[in-house]
Design an enzyme around this catalytic site. Sequence first.
Site, mmCIF file in Angstrom:
data_model
loop_
_atom_site.group_PDB
_atom_site.id
_atom_site.type_symbol
_atom_site.label_atom_id
_atom_site.label_comp_id
_atom_site.label_asym_id
_atom_site.label_seq_id
_atom_site.Cartn_x
_atom_site.Cartn_y
_atom_site.Cartn_z
ATOM 1 N N HIS A 153 -3.666 -2.893 -11.150
ATOM 2 C CA HIS A 153 -3.731 -2.301 -10.707
ATOM 3 C C HIS A 153 -2.934 -1.150 -12.098
ATOM 4 O O HIS A 153 -1.676 -1.643 -12.421
ATOM 5 C CB HIS A 153 -2.846 -1.477 -9.964
ATOM 6 C CG HIS A 153 -4.246 -2.358 -8.233
ATOM 7 N ND1 HIS A 153 -5.365 -0.851 -8.366
ATOM 8 C CD2 HIS A 153 -4.245 -3.115 -7.942
ATOM 9 C CE1 HIS A 153 -6.141 -1.897 -7.047
ATOM 10 N NE2 HIS A 153 -5.116 -2.277 -6.868
ATOM 11 N N ASP A 196 -3.212 5.602 -15.180
ATOM 12 C CA ASP A 196 -4.044 5.213 -14.426
ATOM 13 C C ASP A 196 -4.413 7.014 -14.585
ATOM 14 O O ASP A 196 -6.089 6.836 -15.335
ATOM 15 C CB ASP A 196 -4.260 5.214 -12.468
ATOM 16 C CG ASP A 196 -4.390 4.282 -11.700
ATOM 17 O OD1 ASP A 196 -4.771 3.128 -12.982
ATOM 18 O OD2 ASP A 196 -4.772 4.732 -10.953
#
Length: 391
Positions: free
Chosen positions: A139, A169
Amino acid sequence: MPGRAAEPPAGPLTGVRVVELAGIGPGPFAAMMLADMGADVIRVDRAAEVRPERFGTPHPDLLNRGRRSIGVDLKADAGRRVVLDLVRDADALLEGFRPGVTERLGLGPVDCHEVNPRLVYGRMTGWGQDGPNAGHAGHDLTYLAPTGILHAIGRAGERPVPPLNLVGDFGGGGMMLAFGVVCALFEARAGGPGQVVDAAIVDGATLLSTALHGLRGLGMWSGDRGGNLLDGGAPFYDTYECADGRYVAVGALEPRFYAELVARTGFRPPSGDEDARLDPDNWAVDRAAWAELFGSRTRDEWAALLEPGDACVAPVLDWDEAPEHPHLRTRGVFVTHSGVVQPAPAPRFSRTPAVIRRPPPHPGEHTDEILTELGRSPTETARLRENRAVA
């Protein structure tokens, strides 16, 4: 696509067609950016997630705004053929699966380039398509950790702080994918063949840190967290609590801005002159004095005094306050679309304005419409549904 519903032209990417294989986070953000700029983006959602009873109601995921959705079972051969039919007339495809997944589905770059040699195939992953970690899960935080970026974020003497998931991200991931796809589209429209864009969060986030690597090379950035000009180490580039428990941000780096801050606050820095304020040995005593000063008034009192002008001070607003800030409101930085307040498309264009053309769809909300555009008859569409290839 024959029969495609006419929409008002908007944005510099009007006329560009994009197929998005549904994912989460950075991939949808890239697709949102392209849709905001006018691209016709069709999101291929999982057939199992289609809930017809929700069609026509607002979907909460703003990252999916601006496009249509078709529900497809990618593991069904008939479903795969539907996607390849979409690809045939598309300019780009976006996918965010682990390396090798689309190849196993028969929708990898080779499969897609067989039906459309000019296709730009955009791939979004954390680790990239190759390397020792390419097949591993992760992540935002675990992608930032090896790059050196996470080590640099946080207070001195304390552990690293997760910077939301904006650096990895969305900044290093989704935005880099959108940029890469547009670059490849530019080259393809100049006559080149399609190609694969391998966008990895570790690559993009590291690229965002280029300026800091430059400062390190100049001897202007130490390895100590929270001990530098831009990481909260310098007292003139930090946040301070005010009398009402809210905060102001101070970013008076340059001498003339710092001089205006000092003049307008009446502050007398203990460190003394300009050269002294840049000496890290003086930062602790200066910080204590600044903290005492900002604690003497409320946040909005300081904002009224210092925000107009070049003192480089601004109130720290929460999510609800931000849309009402006078400057952001004047520029339309936030917009209300389909009853939801959300960030507006950016950047701005003088001739081809970007707009939000439609709210986020529920999975499969436009299946019939899209299949009709592909030339499928009602009978063929019904057969696809019976076989659960689409929903």
